[in-house]
Design a protein around this motif. Structure first.
Motif, PDB file in Angstrom:
ATOM      1  N   THR A 180      21.924  93.550 148.303  1.00  0.00           N
ATOM      2  CA  THR A 180      22.418  94.220 149.510  1.00  0.00           C
ATOM      3  C   THR A 180      22.332  93.303 150.732  1.00  0.00           C
ATOM      4  OG1 THR A 180      20.276  95.197 150.124  1.00  0.00           O
ATOM      5  CG2 THR A 180      21.678  96.463 148.626  1.00  0.00           C
ATOM      6  N   VAL A 181      21.674  92.158 150.571  1.00  0.00           N
ATOM      7  CA  VAL A 181      21.513  91.218 151.690  1.00  0.00           C
ATOM      8  C   VAL A 181      21.893  89.778 151.329  1.00  0.00           C
ATOM      9  CG1 VAL A 181      19.749  92.549 152.899  1.00  0.00           C
ATOM     10  CG2 VAL A 181      19.050  90.971 151.091  1.00  0.00           C
ATOM     11  N   PHE A 182      22.250  89.531 150.056  1.00  0.00           N
ATOM     12  CA  PHE A 182      22.515  88.164 149.630  1.00  0.00           C
ATOM     13  C   PHE A 182      23.298  88.201 148.324  1.00  0.00           C
ATOM     14  CE2 PHE A 182      21.143  84.476 147.041  1.00  0.00           C
ATOM     15  CZ  PHE A 182      21.484  83.427 147.895  1.00  0.00           C
ATOM     16  N   THR A 183      24.511  87.635 148.317  1.00  0.00           N
ATOM     17  CA  THR A 183      25.280  87.510 147.075  1.00  0.00           C
ATOM     18  C   THR A 183      25.999  86.164 147.045  1.00  0.00           C
ATOM     19  OG1 THR A 183      27.166  88.705 148.066  1.00  0.00           O
ATOM     20  CG2 THR A 183      25.666  89.968 146.648  1.00  0.00           C
ATOM     21  N   MET A 184      26.321  85.719 145.846  1.00  0.00           N
ATOM     22  CA  MET A 184      27.027  84.458 145.649  1.00  0.00           C
ATOM     23  C   MET A 184      28.517  84.745 145.543  1.00  0.00           C
ATOM     24  SD  MET A 184      26.126  81.621 142.722  1.00  0.00           S
ATOM     25  CE  MET A 184      26.702  79.927 142.853  1.00  0.00           C
ATOM     26  N   VAL A 185      29.340  83.989 146.298  1.00  0.00           N
ATOM     27  CA  VAL A 185      30.781  84.249 146.320  1.00  0.00           C
ATOM     28  C   VAL A 185      31.604  83.054 145.855  1.00  0.00           C
ATOM     29  CG1 VAL A 185      30.585  86.037 148.081  1.00  0.00           C
ATOM     30  CG2 VAL A 185      30.938  83.661 148.789  1.00  0.00           C
ATOM     31  N   ASP A 186      30.982  81.877 145.788  1.00  0.00           N
ATOM     32  CA  ASP A 186      31.670  80.673 145.318  1.00  0.00           C
ATOM     33  C   ASP A 186      30.599  79.668 144.893  1.00  0.00           C
ATOM     34  OD1 ASP A 186      33.713  78.932 144.665  1.00  0.00           O
ATOM     35  OD2 ASP A 186      34.650  78.944 146.652  1.00  0.00           O
ATOM     36  N   PHE A 187      31.025  78.510 144.414  1.00  0.00           N
ATOM     37  CA  PHE A 187      30.060  77.520 143.944  1.00  0.00           C
ATOM     38  C   PHE A 187      29.015  77.189 145.012  1.00  0.00           C
ATOM     39  CE2 PHE A 187      33.826  76.717 141.319  1.00  0.00           C
ATOM     40  CZ  PHE A 187      33.264  76.672 140.055  1.00  0.00           C
ATOM     41  N   ASP A 188      29.460  77.148 146.261  1.00  0.00           N
ATOM     42  CA  ASP A 188      28.585  76.698 147.347  1.00  0.00           C
ATOM     43  C   ASP A 188      28.595  77.652 148.536  1.00  0.00           C
ATOM     44  OD1 ASP A 188      31.185  76.259 148.090  1.00  0.00           O
ATOM     45  OD2 ASP A 188      30.917  74.171 148.715  1.00  0.00           O
ATOM     46  N   LYS A 189      28.946  78.905 148.301  1.00  0.00           N
ATOM     47  CA  LYS A 189      29.030  79.873 149.388  1.00  0.00           C
ATOM     48  C   LYS A 189      28.326  81.176 149.008  1.00  0.00           C
ATOM     49  CE  LYS A 189      33.483  78.122 151.091  1.00  0.00           C
ATOM     50  NZ  LYS A 189      33.885  77.235 149.984  1.00  0.00           N
ATOM     51  N   PHE A 190      27.605  81.727 149.986  1.00  0.00           N
ATOM     52  CA  PHE A 190      26.829  82.942 149.782  1.00  0.00           C
ATOM     53  C   PHE A 190      26.975  83.847 151.000  1.00  0.00           C
ATOM     54  CE2 PHE A 190      24.923  79.555 147.389  1.00  0.00           C
ATOM     55  CZ  PHE A 190      24.454  80.120 146.221  1.00  0.00           C
ATOM     56  N   THR A 191      26.981  85.152 150.762  1.00  0.00           N
ATOM     57  CA  THR A 191      26.836  86.082 151.878  1.00  0.00           C
ATOM     58  C   THR A 191      25.343  86.263 152.165  1.00  0.00           C
ATOM     59  OG1 THR A 191      26.665  88.070 150.499  1.00  0.00           O
ATOM     60  CG2 THR A 191      28.883  87.355 151.137  1.00  0.00           C
ATOM     61  N   ILE A 192      25.027  86.559 153.411  1.00  0.00           N
ATOM     62  CA  ILE A 192      23.623  86.786 153.759  1.00  0.00           C
ATOM     63  C   ILE A 192      23.556  87.727 154.951  1.00  0.00           C
ATOM     64  CG2 ILE A 192      23.542  84.780 155.301  1.00  0.00           C
ATOM     65  CD1 ILE A 192      20.604  84.392 154.423  1.00  0.00           C
ATOM     66  N   HIS A 193      22.563  88.600 154.940  1.00  0.00           N
ATOM     67  CA  HIS A 193      22.259  89.380 156.131  1.00  0.00           C
ATOM     68  C   HIS A 193      21.182  88.621 156.892  1.00  0.00           C
ATOM     69  CE1 HIS A 193      21.957  92.600 158.883  1.00  0.00           C
ATOM     70  NE2 HIS A 193      20.770  93.006 158.488  1.00  0.00           N
ATOM     71  N   PRO A 194      21.464  88.179 158.110  1.00  0.00           N
ATOM     72  CA  PRO A 194      20.538  87.287 158.819  1.00  0.00           C
ATOM     73  C   PRO A 194      19.122  87.825 158.963  1.00  0.00           C
ATOM     74  CG  PRO A 194      22.664  87.405 159.949  1.00  0.00           C
ATOM     75  CD  PRO A 194      22.692  88.443 158.873  1.00  0.00           C
ATOM     76  N   GLU A 195      18.955  89.144 158.943  1.00  0.00           N
ATOM     77  CA  GLU A 195      17.638  89.713 159.209  1.00  0.00           C
ATOM     78  C   GLU A 195      16.635  89.525 158.063  1.00  0.00           C
ATOM     79  OE1 GLU A 195      17.538  93.664 160.808  1.00  0.00           O
ATOM     80  OE2 GLU A 195      19.310  93.303 162.060  1.00  0.00           O
TER      81      GLU A 195
END
Length: 409
Positions: free
Chosen positions: A272-287
């Motif tokens: 819910t705060v961090f997922t992988m979307v590409d080889f070198d890219k991730f989503t993140i919730h800054p908090e």
């Protein structure tokens, strides 16, 4: 024989996935029992089904095989003996005992297998079974509660009860009482469904382990590295035991990365705060990071002695990801752009909970337009699905899907 489970990354092209279409269990939610059943609101059943069908069609349109939990469970209970055993297990885990137990069992077994599975998921109301006059004080005091068998409205989040790692899986001992029974379905499917029963699939951690772990905390970063969140729903002891089990029974996965996140309902699982979307890219919730961009990360590797692990402490997520994945650069894409309003709003509606269906291709909720725009600016193909009712359960596209097979990258 080809292994029916095969997930060695978060982003490999998705081939097969397990979903659960929300059913009558959603209509058994009432305001008085929302907290008990882990919901904040009551979805409108026809609309949540329409939205879920749209999600499933989106996956099928990309050539992904969509399997449904209720169908697999029905096919797994292919003998009367299995059907009866499942009912007994459900009643036992629901703490149903005494004179009412046999009548509830008889009621459930009066349905054909498909309808029985759906009834177990939906829950059994007291008004459905005429029982004998109550003789005991505790029975008389229990009149206010409407269910003999609680509904399971969280089942459409198929990610949590079990999770595929490599060619095996965890069948998870879940934290909350309202969800503990959910992993029983996968236990029966893996052991009794014709598609899986003959494949000797390794169970890295089973549902009888005494400490909780949930699939939303389990991420397969690469063929040799998995990440697990230390969260409100997953205990550190379970992560360490998972690592020991994996290291002992196979050679390819060499590291388990335990990532500590704030323990709150908003930050329920790592995904819910961090997922992988590409080889070198991730989503993140800054908090999830402190003001200096630091957080606690623990790398678990096989210890020198049997049933032990070597633990290395890290504090910089960016540098740790580059080291573990052998990358020169990593992009952390902030949910809601890191904006003071948009970030927590979109994180609450699972803006970071993306489902990668191929490298650089993700499925997201349409409502998280700030996060989706930012993903596109980073070169990610974003496929939006409608989410007015689905999002009321506090889970996004990754939460709603259990990948069974992905192509290697």
């Amino acid at each position: 024989m080809k292994q029916p489970l095969h997930v060695k990354s978060e982003i490999g092209e998705l081939q097969s996935v397990l979903l659960h279409r929300p059913g009558k269990e959603v209509e058994n939610l009432t305001p008085d029992y929302l907290g008990h059943l882990l919901f904040d609101d009551i979805p409108h059943l026809p609309m949540i089904q329409r939205e879920h069908d749209y999600f499933a069609s989106t996956l099928r349109n990309r050539g992904i095989e969509v399997l449904y939990l209720s169908n697999l469970m029905t096919e797994a209970l292919h003998t009367e003996k299995l059907k009866k055993q499942f009912v007994m297990d459900i009643l036992k885990e629901s703490n149903i005992q005494g004179a009412s137990s046999q009548k509830i069992a008889d009621f459930l077994l009066s349905f054909d297998t498909e309808e029985m599975v759906k009834k177990v998921m939906a829950g059994v109301r007291k008004s459905e079974i005429p029982l004998e006059k109550k003789k005991h004080l505790y029975e008389m005091l229990d009149n206010h509660y409407p269910f003999y068998l609680d509904p399971m409205p969280n089942l459409y989040f198929t990610r949590d009860p079990a999770a595929t790692i490599g060619t095996g899986l965890t069948i998870n001992p879940m934290r909350e009482v309202a969800r503990k029974r959910e992993s029983l379905f996968m236990s029966y499917i893996i052991r009794h469904h014709p598609r899986y029963a003959e494949s000797d699939i390794p169970v890295w951690l089973d549902r009888d382990y005494p400490c909780p772990i949930e699939g939303g905390d389990e991420l397969v970063l690469s063929k040799d590295t998995i990440a697990v969140g230390i969260s409100a729903r997953t205990a550190a002891k379970a992560i360490e035991q998972l690592a020991i089990s994996i290291f002992k029974r196979q050679a390819e996965i060499k590291r388990v990365v335990a990532v500590e996140i704030p323990k709150s309902r908003a930050f329920m699982h790592l995904d819910t705060v961090f997922t992988m979307v590409d080889f070198d890219k991730f989503t993140i919730h800054p908090e999830i990071q402190n003001k200096d961009g630091q957080m606690d990360i623990y790398i678990l590797e096989k210890g020198k002695e049997e049933d032990t692990v070597k633990i290395t402490h890290k504090t910089n997520l960016l540098e740790t990801l580059k080291e573990l994945l052998g990358l020169k650069d990593v992009a952390l894409i902030p949910c809601g752009g890191g904006d003071v309003i948009a970030a927590p709003r979109e994180q609450w509606n699972d803006g970071s909970n993306t489902l990668a269906i191929a490298p650089g291709v993700v499925v997201t909720y349409d409502r998280n337009y700030v996060s989706n725009k930012l993903l596109r600016e980073h070169g990610i193909e974003v496929i939006e699905v409608i989410s007015s009712e689905l999002s009321r359960g506090r889970g996004g596209p990754r939460c709603m899907s259990m990948p069974l097979s992905r192509k290697d990258i």
